[in-house]
Design an enzyme around this catalytic site. Structure first.
Site, short mmCIF file in Angstrom:
data_model
loop_
_atom_site.label_atom_id
_atom_site.label_comp_id
_atom_site.label_asym_id
_atom_site.label_seq_id
_atom_site.Cartn_x
_atom_site.Cartn_y
_atom_site.Cartn_z
CB SER A 39 -11.33 -0.60 -7.04
OG SER A 39 -10.15 0.03 -7.48
CG ASP A 54 -7.95 3.30 -0.75
OD1 ASP A 54 -6.89 3.55 -1.36
OD2 ASP A 54 -8.93 2.74 -1.28
CG HIS A 67 -7.62 0.13 -3.20
ND1 HIS A 67 -8.59 1.12 -3.32
CD2 HIS A 67 -7.68 -0.59 -4.36
CE1 HIS A 67 -9.20 0.99 -4.50
NE2 HIS A 67 -8.67 -0.03 -5.13
#
Length: 339
Positions: free
Chosen positions: A128, A282, A311
């Site tokens: 991330s 995602d 995600h």
């Protein structure tokens, strides 16, 4: 305290603001070898500390502390490194200055070089916002970084990513009726709505449709919303969250004097061997955006994590996803570097 502090002193941020007495919190795993070439840097993501990175570190894994010296620097704004909650006035809480990904990586570079005397990094890896930092390392220090492996992280905040983060920010702004002069009235209770906003983005529609939250011990969607999303976000301080949201919304590896906003040039300048691993489902760090980036990095492989965990395919929760990431990292570390 299970981490160490590197004092940065008074630092001038990209914004031009000087942050006095800045510091990086970090933790190391393993031992630095004599050549100082067994180094892995593993920055933290939005809202995480070094503890949340530890699922990917272990004997027999790619990030093996018996082989590598692994440095996990904490993101500024996360509550351990310089943050709204631990900085004295006049830069406390809502007055904390804007910090970029570029700032973070520059400070991490100082840690690596000044504290440890390291000049070669075998791998920079991250999930991330940690992934964005790995791209930034590759672009800012192309001759130092031999490999990068961002997973579920993009090299800049694309429009979809920006909008999701903006929705999270709006939930906090609504709590003070969008009056920025009242931001210091925010409390952790105001984070409840932020968790609910994020719930629809952090995992995929298929995850919810197939009720995979039952595997995590929740017998209803409502229970999962309260027990995971509300609970985890209410543990965060709203001012730290706003600081990290700003960092995330303004992330772009080319937004600095080296590239002057030329995103493609920044990508093409990365010399590292790269393994780019988006989550296939995602919803806000999109695989399509990562594919665009990987095509412009000279030595990149595009390897999506085929998962309905969205995600959170990169969050260290789902065993199959974890193995996929670890296997890719092992393969990447076995490859010789480009001359």
């Amino acid at each position: 305290m299970d981490y160490e502090i590197f004092d940065l002193g008074d630092v001038t941020l990209q914004s031009g603001v000087t942050l006095p007495g800045a510091f990086l919190a970090y933790k190391t795993y393993g031992t630095l070898n004599e050549k100082k070439d067994n180094v892995i840097v593993y920055p933290t993501a939005f809202g995480d500390t070094h503890v949340q990175n530890e699922w990917l570190i272990g004997n027999g894994m790619a990030l093996d502390p018996q082989k590598y010296f692994i440095i996990v620097p904490n993101l500024l704004g996360n509550g351990l490194s310089s943050s709204p909650t631990n900085t004295p006035p006049p830069f406390d809480r809502a007055h904390f200055p804007q910090v970029t990904i570029y700032d973070n990586v520059q400070f991490q570079h100082r840690l690596v070089t000044e504290k440890f005397g390291i000049h070669k990094i075998a791998l920079v890896v991250g999930w991330s916002m940690g992934g964005i930092q790995s791209f930034q390392w590759g672009a800012s220090y192309p001759d130092m970084v031999e490999r990068i492996a961002p997973f579920a992280g993009v090299a800049k905040t694309w429009p979809q990513t920006y909008l999701v983060l903006d929705g999270m920010k709006a939930a906090l702004m609504a709590a003070v009726r969008f009056d920025s002069s009242k931001l210091n009235q925010l409390t952790s209770a105001d984070m409840r709505a932020v968790g609910r906003v994020y719930a629809g983005w952090g995992l995929s529609d298929a995850f919810y449709r197939e009720e995979l939250y039952r595997e995590l011990g929740f017998d209803s969607l409502a229970g999962f919303m309260a027990g995971v999303w509300e609970d985890s976000f209410m543990k965060m301080d709203p001012h730290n969250v706003l600081a990290m949201l700003w960092t995330g919304q303004n992330a772009d590896i080319s937004a600095n004097p080296a590239y002057n906003g030329d995103f493609d040039k920044a990508l093409k300048s990365i010399k590292a061997l790269a393994c780019v691993m988006p989550g296939s489902t995602d919803l806000f760090c999109k695989a399509d955006d990562n594919e665009y980036e990987a095509k412009r990095i000279p030595n990149a492989v595009f390897s999506p994590i085929k998962s309905i965990w969205g995600h959170f395919a990169g969050r260290g929760i789902n065993r199959a996803d974890n193995k996929f990431i670890d296997d890719n990292l092992k393969h990447l570390l076995e490859l010789g570097t480009k001359a």
